[in-house]
Each structure stands twice: as C-alpha cells, then as structure tokens.
Design an enzyme around this catalytic site. Structure first.
Site, PDB file in Angstrom:
ATOM      1  N   LYS A 174       1.513 -14.880  27.244  1.00  0.00           N
ATOM      2  CA  LYS A 174       0.135 -15.139  26.785  1.00  0.00           C
ATOM      3  C   LYS A 174      -0.788 -14.410  27.765  1.00  0.00           C
ATOM      4  O   LYS A 174      -1.073 -14.912  28.844  1.00  0.00           O
ATOM      5  CB  LYS A 174      -0.122 -16.645  26.811  1.00  0.00           C
ATOM      6  CG  LYS A 174      -1.201 -17.155  25.865  1.00  0.00           C
ATOM      7  CD  LYS A 174      -2.575 -16.562  26.035  1.00  0.00           C
ATOM      8  CE  LYS A 174      -3.426 -17.208  27.086  1.00  0.00           C
ATOM      9  NZ  LYS A 174      -4.751 -16.516  27.223  1.00  0.00           N
ATOM     10  N   GLU A 249      -0.026 -18.932  40.884  1.00  0.00           N
ATOM     11  CA  GLU A 249      -0.570 -17.947  41.823  1.00  0.00           C
ATOM     12  C   GLU A 249      -2.084 -17.935  41.563  1.00  0.00           C
ATOM     13  O   GLU A 249      -2.523 -17.495  40.511  1.00  0.00           O
ATOM     14  CB  GLU A 249       0.092 -16.598  41.513  1.00  0.00           C
ATOM     15  CG  GLU A 249      -0.439 -15.437  42.282  1.00  0.00           C
ATOM     16  CD  GLU A 249      -0.485 -15.697  43.752  1.00  0.00           C
ATOM     17  OE1 GLU A 249       0.494 -16.227  44.290  1.00  0.00           O
ATOM     18  OE2 GLU A 249      -1.523 -15.400  44.360  1.00  0.00           O
ATOM     19  N   CYS A 283      -7.196 -11.053  43.678  1.00  0.00           N
ATOM     20  CA  CYS A 283      -7.046 -12.315  44.398  1.00  0.00           C
ATOM     21  C   CYS A 283      -6.812 -12.033  45.877  1.00  0.00           C
ATOM     22  O   CYS A 283      -7.007 -12.895  46.720  1.00  0.00           O
ATOM     23  CB  CYS A 283      -5.978 -13.198  43.791  1.00  0.00           C
ATOM     24  SG  CYS A 283      -4.419 -12.403  43.649  1.00  0.00           S
ATOM     25  N   GLU A 384     -14.310 -18.581  46.045  1.00  0.00           N
ATOM     26  CA  GLU A 384     -13.882 -17.285  45.524  1.00  0.00           C
ATOM     27  C   GLU A 384     -14.905 -16.797  44.500  1.00  0.00           C
ATOM     28  O   GLU A 384     -15.180 -17.479  43.517  1.00  0.00           O
ATOM     29  CB  GLU A 384     -12.503 -17.400  44.865  1.00  0.00           C
ATOM     30  CG  GLU A 384     -11.978 -16.052  44.409  1.00  0.00           C
ATOM     31  CD  GLU A 384     -10.578 -16.122  43.810  1.00  0.00           C
ATOM     32  OE1 GLU A 384     -10.362 -16.955  42.922  1.00  0.00           O
ATOM     33  OE2 GLU A 384      -9.720 -15.330  44.250  1.00  0.00           O
TER      34      GLU A 384
HETATM   35  C1  UN1 Z   1      -3.946  -9.794  42.384  1.00  0.00           C
HETATM   36  O1  UN1 Z   1      -5.061  -9.508  42.777  1.00  0.00           O
HETATM   37  O2  UN1 Z   1      -3.792 -10.776  41.611  1.00  0.00           O
HETATM   38  O3  UN1 Z   1      -1.736  -6.729  46.927  1.00  0.00           O
HETATM   39  C2  UN1 Z   1      -2.763  -8.987  42.696  1.00  0.00           C
HETATM   40  C3  UN1 Z   1      -2.512  -6.300  46.079  1.00  0.00           C
HETATM   41  C4  UN1 Z   1      -1.947  -5.837  44.743  1.00  0.00           C
HETATM   42  C5  UN1 Z   1      -1.768  -7.019  43.844  1.00  0.00           C
HETATM   43  C6  UN1 Z   1      -2.985  -7.892  43.683  1.00  0.00           C
HETATM   44  N1  UN1 Z   1      -0.695  -5.180  44.960  1.00  0.00           N
HETATM   45  O4  UN1 Z   1      -3.708  -6.200  46.268  1.00  0.00           O
END
Ligand code: UN1
Length: 496
Positions: A174, A249, A283, A384
């Site tokens: 999804k 995550e 993230c 965030e």
């Molecule tokens: C994300 O932002 O959810 O380490 C992943 C990093 C990338 C992955 C980010 N390889 O910034």
C-alpha cells in the site's frame, strides 16, 4: 490521461469503488501525471486473499531460486534507471540526481538481498546430549503488509518487499497516495521478472481505509510501515489484537554537532546537504545543528550565505539544487512552523518564505530556511517538520552538545564534525541513535547496514542489512535426536 490499476492476483484491475485520485507534479500543479484507483477495503481483502493463496507454493520455492527472480528484477531496474527517476521527480519533486539515487538504492538493495537467497545463515551448535543435532533455521511468516511513504518512493518499497520475498513470504503493498506511480513501476518490474501470480500485490488508496484493513487483517503476519510517528502508533494499535509482527520506521529530529576543532567548510557542506537535500523531506534530515560557541558565528555566516544561494525550482531542471515540497499540505506545514519559530523567538537568518511567483508560481516551493539562536526546548528544535528548515543551537561544551543531541523524542541519525578521534569515538558511544556519522551529515545510509532508530523513531526492529531478514522471518530451533532412545534435556546429564 493514463489510468493506473491495482495489481491483484497477477492482474491489473480496477477498484470496486469506481473512484480515482489524481497524481500531480508538485513543481507544476497543472501537470496531471495520471489517475489511480481509490480502492476499497474489499479490494484490499481480495489482495490479501490472493497473497494468502500464493504463499504455500512460494514458500516452497528454494530461496536461491526465489533470488534468481530478484536478481532479474534488479537488472531491469538498472536498465530503466533514468526513466524511473524522471517519473519519480515528476510525482515527488526531488531533483533528478536524487531520484536517480533513490532508484540506485532500490537496485543496490535488490542485488544485496537477492544474494541472501544463498545465505540466510542459521546456527549449528553442539547438543548437550549424545547423538543429537541442534540448529536454527529461518522460516517465512506468511503474508506481509507493506505501507510505504512518498519521500523514497522506490527505495523504501524495495527495502521491505525484497527481503520479504527472499524469505519466502508474499506481499501486499500500500504505497503513499502522493507517489503511486513509482510503486506501480516497481511492481511492474517484479511482474516482468517472473514472480508467480499473487506473490506481490499492489493496492492504492487511503491509509484510513485500505491501510487500516491491511494492518488489522488476521491473515497478515507482518506489517512493515514507514511514515510519521502518529500513524505508526495507530498501526501498532490496530495490529496488536492479532499479535502480528509490526516493524515501524518513523520520525527523526537528527542532529549534526560541530565542535570547535571542526573543519568548518566541510561542516557547512554537510549541513547544506543534510538539511536541504530532498528539500529536508528525509527522516534522516539534519534539522538541528548544534555548534560550539567558539565557531558559532563563523559557521552561521557561511551556512546562511550558502543556503541563500541555493537554486530552488523544478527538479527536472539540472541546474536546480532544491526541488518543491511534495504537496500543498507539506508546504502549509513548513509555513506554519516558520511562524512558530518566529513566535518562539528564534532568529531567522535565511529564507523563511514560500515562493509563489515566476517559475515558482505553479508549485509548492519554499526557501531553504535557517533559524539561529534556537533554544533546545523550542518546538522548531523538538518537532519533526519534514521540510527545508534547520535550527542552529549554540553550545558551550562537548557534554552540552551530547545532552542537546539526545534531548528529543527521536533517535534515528546523528553526526559529529571534529578532528579529535577521542571525541568522535566518545560521541559514537554517547549519542543514542540507530545511525551515527563522523565528519559526514546525517543522511546517506547504505543498504547493507541496518537502518532504523531508537525511542519514538522505531519499535526495536531494523530494516536493510541482514537485519531486514529478522523482520520478515521467524527463527525455528531444530533438534534431531539420532540416538534411538529417549534423552531428556537438562536431566540426562550424568554420563559423559
Ligand atoms: C528516509 O528518509 O526515510 O540515509 C530514508 C538516507 C537514505 C534513506 C532515507 N539512504 O538518508
């Protein structure tokens, strides 16, 4: 106008609902990319049933053979990298160099995990009893529900789907409603690589309907989710009654610490890339920079001057360094947080405004924004934002920097700039995060090490690396007694 369909039981099908949603380019809202299925819970149940039916046969395909299909898929992604990246920039906004990187991450992950088809090592250990064999093996879990975000529209689906498949599970994906085209592109490649019908299914639509149905379904053995901490919490709650495995995550508020002996030019490069790469929508983004007071002014001047010079625009234009936000909603969030920062008394030293004239008139653009003299407790330093907003916080010592670094609810990634190996190693030990960098920004994790975070970032699992196999398999300990008599563990220990 192309209408894209769900992929259920090996066929591209329309939703029951007859409803569609639009996918528009965030750099140019007049650019309609395609129409996608606004699916119903019944569509989702059909996809789960298909995955459930496909599981018994797929489970028994030898893992190295499953992996052959995945190697083929990796090859196909590599051959189409440029087209896939263009589609992704058009629907998500990040610049082409970065969408190529996103597709490359999917290629790397697929090759790496396909290699696990010939490994998936378990343990063999001596038994405490004579004529008895002891070992552990991985077993698949069943149907995996995969819920993915819009910021890495192909990399993150690959992080979840490929390990799920190599372990012998079947999948229902999804994807985020803002980036369904990259998900369709990825699933088409898996289909072309020869996966049997029902092994991978795709259902587009809203999290509240189809996402919730997937999370709660009793036939689903694992849910793997990447997204906000708020939604992650509801995924965990919805999944709890059926005791399924849940891998979450979630958010980050990642810190770069710059000590007084740091190479400042290198640190500025790192903060620009970590803070404004992907328009701050990672993230892992470096949304906080903690700087030693001795170098604070010099750093801030360079950082603000360089941020003001970044080129903002359509990510398909090779001269552009920072693309749009993914949506109007995300732009509104950023605008709101800039107001919050100002009201809290943070000092705006770069950016601070949405861009809505000239070449920016039709998109969701915002200037790269820096707040200085931020206090660690301010909302802009705690929450965030997921946009191009960096909070710079002064500190007086290493200890204070670590305290500020750890003083948020999240724990994904952290970094330190210093020339002092002792302090670099101390920080490696003292920052409680899942990822740590020395003299590099907080973004840029590689696929073959575990990815994930502590505290409100995760729930104790990791994806990527071989750690991903732990999410998508269960251990089974196996004892084979070839003595021909009853041997009682922990009891029959008298004879040597
Ligand atoms: C994300 O932002 O959810 O380490 C992943 C990093 C990338 C992955 C980010 N390889 O910034």
């Amino acid at each position: 106008m192309t209408t894209y369909r769900n992929f259920i039981d090996g066929a591209w099908t329309d939703s029951d609902s007859g409803d569609l949603f639009e996918n528009r380019n965030p750099a140019d809202r007049d650019d309609l990319i395609g129409l996608f299925q606004k699916s119903t819970r019944a569509d989702m149940r059909r996809a789960i049933d298909a995955a459930h039916r496909a599981y018994p046969a797929w489970r028994l395909v030898p893992a190295p053979r499953r992996a052959e299909l995945l190697f083929r898929a990796a090859q196909l992604i590599a051959e189409r990298k440029d087209l896939l990246a263009r589609d992704m920039t058009r629907e998500m906004g990040k610049v082409l160099a970065e969408t190529r990187g996103d597709v490359q991450e999917a290629i790397d992950m697929t090759f790496f995990i396909a290699g696990e088809g010939r490994r998936q090592y378990g343990q063999t250990v001596p038994s405490e009893l004579r004529d008895k064999f002891a070992m552990s093996i991985r077993q698949p879990v069943g149907v995996c529900g995969v819920i993915t975000p819009w910021n890495f529209p192909m990399a993150i689906p690959s992080w979840k789907i490929i390990p799920a498949l190599v372990c012998g599970n079947t999948v229902v994906l999804k994807p985020a409603m803002l980036t369904p085209l990259s998900a369709v592109n990825f699933v088409k490649i898996l289909e072309e690589a020869g996966l049997p019908r029902g092994v991978v299914n795709l259902v587009t639509g809203s999290g509240d309907d189809v996402g919730a149905e997937l999370t709660a379904a009793p036939q689903v053995g694992v849910v793997s989710f990447t997204g906000s901490t708020g939604v992650g919490r509801s995924v965990a709650v919805d999944a709890a009654p059926s005791f399924k495995k849940v891998h979450l995550e979630m958010g980050g508020k990642n810190v770069i610490i710059i000590l007084d002996d740091a190479n400042l030019e290198l640190a500025v490069d790192g903060c620009l890339w970590g803070g404004f790469g992907t328009t701050g929508q990672r993230c892992t983004a470096a949304s906080r920079v903690v700087v030693h007071e001795k170098v604070y002014r010099a750093f801030l001047e360079q950082f603000a001057a360089r941020a003001r010079r970044l080129t903002i625009g359509d990510g398909l234009d090779p001269s552009v360094q920072v693309g749009p936000l993914v949506s109007q909603g995300q732009l509104d969030t950023v605008t709101r947080y800039v107001q919050i920062g100002i009201a809290e008394g943070a000092r705006l030293v770069a950016g601070g405004h949405p861009l809505s004239t000239g070449t920016h008139a039709k998109g969701c653009f915002h200037e790269p924004t820096i707040f200085a003299d931020v206090a660690p407790a301010m909302r802009v330093a705690q929450e965030e934002i997921f946009g191009p907003v960096v909070s710079v916080i002064p500190c007086a010592s290493y200890d204070e920097a670590i305290q500020i670094g750890n003083g948020v609810q999240y724990g994904l990634s952290a970094s330190i700039y210093t020339q002092d190996v002792n302090r670099a190693f101390s920080a490696m030990r003292d920052l409680y995060t899942g990822i740590f960098y020395v003299n590099a920004p907080t973004i840029g994790a590689e696929v073959h090490l575990p990815f994930g975070g502590t505290k409100a970032t995760g729930n104790g699992h990791r994806e990527a690396g071989t750690a991903a196999l732990d999410v998508f398999s269960e251990w089974k300990s196996v004892y084979v007694d070839f003595s021909g008599r009853l041997q009682r563990a922990q009891i029959d220990t008298a004879d040597l």
